[in-house]
Write a protein that holds these residues in place. Structure first.
Motif, mmCIF file in Angstrom:
data_model
loop_
_atom_site.group_PDB
_atom_site.id
_atom_site.type_symbol
_atom_site.label_atom_id
_atom_site.label_comp_id
_atom_site.label_asym_id
_atom_site.label_seq_id
_atom_site.Cartn_x
_atom_site.Cartn_y
_atom_site.Cartn_z
ATOM 1 N N GLY A 112 0.977 -1.115 0.133
ATOM 2 C CA GLY A 112 -0.043 0.083 -0.080
ATOM 3 C C GLY A 112 0.770 1.317 -0.023
ATOM 4 O O GLY A 112 0.584 2.140 -0.436
ATOM 5 N N GLY A 113 1.933 1.325 0.761
ATOM 6 C CA GLY A 113 2.878 2.498 1.021
ATOM 7 C C GLY A 113 3.162 3.030 -0.432
ATOM 8 O O GLY A 113 3.180 4.269 -0.626
ATOM 9 N N PRO A 114 3.745 2.333 -1.518
ATOM 10 C CA PRO A 114 3.947 2.888 -2.598
ATOM 11 C C PRO A 114 3.030 3.921 -3.306
ATOM 12 O O PRO A 114 3.143 5.073 -3.765
ATOM 13 N N ALA A 158 2.947 5.122 4.729
ATOM 14 C CA ALA A 158 3.199 3.948 4.271
ATOM 15 C C ALA A 158 3.796 3.260 5.739
ATOM 16 O O ALA A 158 3.267 2.064 6.208
ATOM 17 N N GLU A 209 0.688 2.565 8.106
ATOM 18 C CA GLU A 209 0.146 1.369 7.440
ATOM 19 C C GLU A 209 0.978 -0.051 8.017
ATOM 20 O O GLU A 209 0.387 -1.150 8.536
ATOM 21 N N ILE A 263 -7.534 3.780 4.653
ATOM 22 C CA ILE A 263 -6.539 4.263 5.930
ATOM 23 C C ILE A 263 -6.819 6.030 5.538
ATOM 24 O O ILE A 263 -7.016 6.408 4.356
ATOM 25 N N TYR A 294 -8.959 1.361 -0.665
ATOM 26 C CA TYR A 294 -8.330 0.079 -1.409
ATOM 27 C C TYR A 294 -9.370 -0.573 -2.055
ATOM 28 O O TYR A 294 -10.121 -1.127 -1.295
ATOM 29 N N ASP A 299 -0.285 10.906 -2.706
ATOM 30 C CA ASP A 299 -0.052 12.133 -2.133
ATOM 31 C C ASP A 299 0.691 12.858 -3.039
ATOM 32 O O ASP A 299 0.409 14.324 -3.262
ATOM 33 N N GLY A 300 1.584 12.527 -3.745
ATOM 34 C CA GLY A 300 2.382 13.186 -4.541
ATOM 35 C C GLY A 300 1.577 13.883 -5.851
ATOM 36 O O GLY A 300 1.655 14.962 -6.098
ATOM 37 N N TYR A 352 8.991 -4.640 0.395
ATOM 38 C CA TYR A 352 8.638 -2.882 0.384
ATOM 39 C C TYR A 352 9.504 -2.630 1.836
ATOM 40 O O TYR A 352 10.013 -1.496 2.050
ATOM 41 N N THR A 354 0.348 5.081 -1.612
ATOM 42 C CA THR A 354 0.021 6.090 -0.798
ATOM 43 C C THR A 354 0.885 7.268 -1.156
ATOM 44 O O THR A 354 0.350 8.425 -1.313
ATOM 45 N N ALA A 355 2.291 7.029 -1.297
ATOM 46 C CA ALA A 355 3.015 8.074 -1.758
ATOM 47 C C ALA A 355 2.872 8.696 -3.117
ATOM 48 O O ALA A 355 2.904 9.936 -3.159
ATOM 49 N N LEU A 382 -5.128 12.687 4.220
ATOM 50 C CA LEU A 382 -5.190 12.174 3.105
ATOM 51 C C LEU A 382 -5.870 10.566 3.460
ATOM 52 O O LEU A 382 -5.635 9.891 4.420
ATOM 53 N N ARG A 383 -7.132 10.456 2.677
ATOM 54 C CA ARG A 383 -7.786 9.166 2.894
ATOM 55 C C ARG A 383 -7.501 8.356 1.708
ATOM 56 O O ARG A 383 -7.844 8.692 0.349
ATOM 57 N N ILE A 384 -7.348 7.041 1.895
ATOM 58 C CA ILE A 384 -7.298 6.142 0.767
ATOM 59 C C ILE A 384 -8.146 4.821 0.921
ATOM 60 O O ILE A 384 -8.289 4.449 2.124
ATOM 61 N N GLY A 427 3.953 10.698 2.145
ATOM 62 C CA GLY A 427 3.386 9.313 1.597
ATOM 63 C C GLY A 427 4.214 8.305 2.351
ATOM 64 O O GLY A 427 3.504 7.291 2.853
#
Lengths: 135, 153
Positions: free
Chosen positions: A57-59, B67, B70, B92, A91, A65-66, B26, A61-62, A87-89, B63
């Motif tokens: 999920g992290g990449p 990450a 999470e 999230i 999935y 955001d970007g 990751y 999210t980044a 920031l709300r995501i 970001g």
């Protein structure tokens, strides 16, 4: 400024000079007033599940955001600093292993203090997640 | 992610909780790993220059904070609950409270509510001073096996 020059400017501004975006290898797909789009290539080191090869999920999210930040930047009438407040995501489905993810991010006209872009990223062509955001 | 659950069983025997991160590519790339705090599981993101999002301040990319919040929730759920599957994130929401300076970030997750299928987790992240969080997050995870998952997940 023609489109190629504009994309080059945003590529340098948001992807090549921001170390984390550069590390992710983000590429600007489109940038015009009120709209920004970025592309994240699948890479083995960004995987969250080594059994399936699905991205973490992290990449995403980044990237979201970007890309939301770049969308806000397209609406600015003069250069000024801004920051993500939240920031709300959601999935919606896993990004398909081996495929790039694209995040088209429209942004409505900001108020003097806040902007709320949203995006719907997709391994072309299915939507995968979205992120409203404020500055 | 059978690799991670096998790793979890090994880590439960050895107590080397940091090794949980080795099963997630990751986490290794981002240098995010769980560690034993005093009676609690913490997750640390080690500072490295690729985390920077603002070179002028300088500050860590928002970001990367999302990450690591999470990842902190996932490590917490694996370690502190008796989940038989790897938790799947549903959504999230991250609140950015302060700009994060170029030093390590530490996060602590707590389960707000555990249901049969879903779990609601709160996470906060800080740097040197725990009373000054740089970001917090609320997230939902699906903790039932794939066969029970809604089609979209």
């Amino acid at each position: 400024m023609d489109k190629a020059e504009r994309l080059k400017l945003f590529q340098e501004w948001f992807c090549d000079t921001i170390p984390h975006n550069k590390a992710l290898g983000l590429k600007v797909v489109d940038a015009r007033k009120g709209f920004a789009s970025m592309r994240l290539e699948w890479r083995a080191e960004l995987v969250g599940n080594p059994v399936t090869g699905v991205l973490a999920g992290g990449p995403l999210t980044a990237m979201l955001d970007g890309c939301c930040g770049m969308s806000v930047a397209t609406m600015l009438t003069k250069p000024e600093p801004f920051a993500t407040l939240d920031l709300r995501i959601d999935y919606v489905r896993p990004a398909e292993p081996g495929k790039a993810v694209i995040a088209p991010s429209p942004s409505r006209a900001p108020s003097p203090t806040m902007a709320m872009p949203r995006t719907r990223s997709r391994p072309p062509p299915a939507p995968s997640c979205w992120a409203p955001r404020a500055r | 992610m059978s690799g991670l659950l096998e790793r979890l069983a090994e880590v439960r025997k050895s107590g080397e909780v940091g090794r949980l991160a080795e099963a997630i590519p990751y986490a290794g790339w981002m240098r995010i790993a769980p560690e034993n705090g005093t009676g609690e599981l913490l997750t640390r993101m080690r500072y490295h220059s690729d985390l920077i999002g603002n070179t002028f301040l300088p500050a860590i990319h928002g970001g990367t904070l999302g990450a690591m919040l999470e990842m902190a929730a996932i490590f917490h759920l694996l370690w502190e609950t008796e989940t038989e599957t790897v938790p799947k994130i549903v959504n999230i929401t991250v609140d950015y409270l302060r700009s994060a300076r170029p030093v390590d970030v530490i996060a602590r997750a707590t389960v707000t509510k555990q249901g049969r299928r879903m779990v609601n987790v709160f996470v906060d992240a800080w740097q040197d001073d725990r009373s000054k969080p740089v970001a917090t997050a609320n997230a939902h995870f699906l903790i039932k096996s794939d066969a029970d998952a809604p089609p979209s997940l």
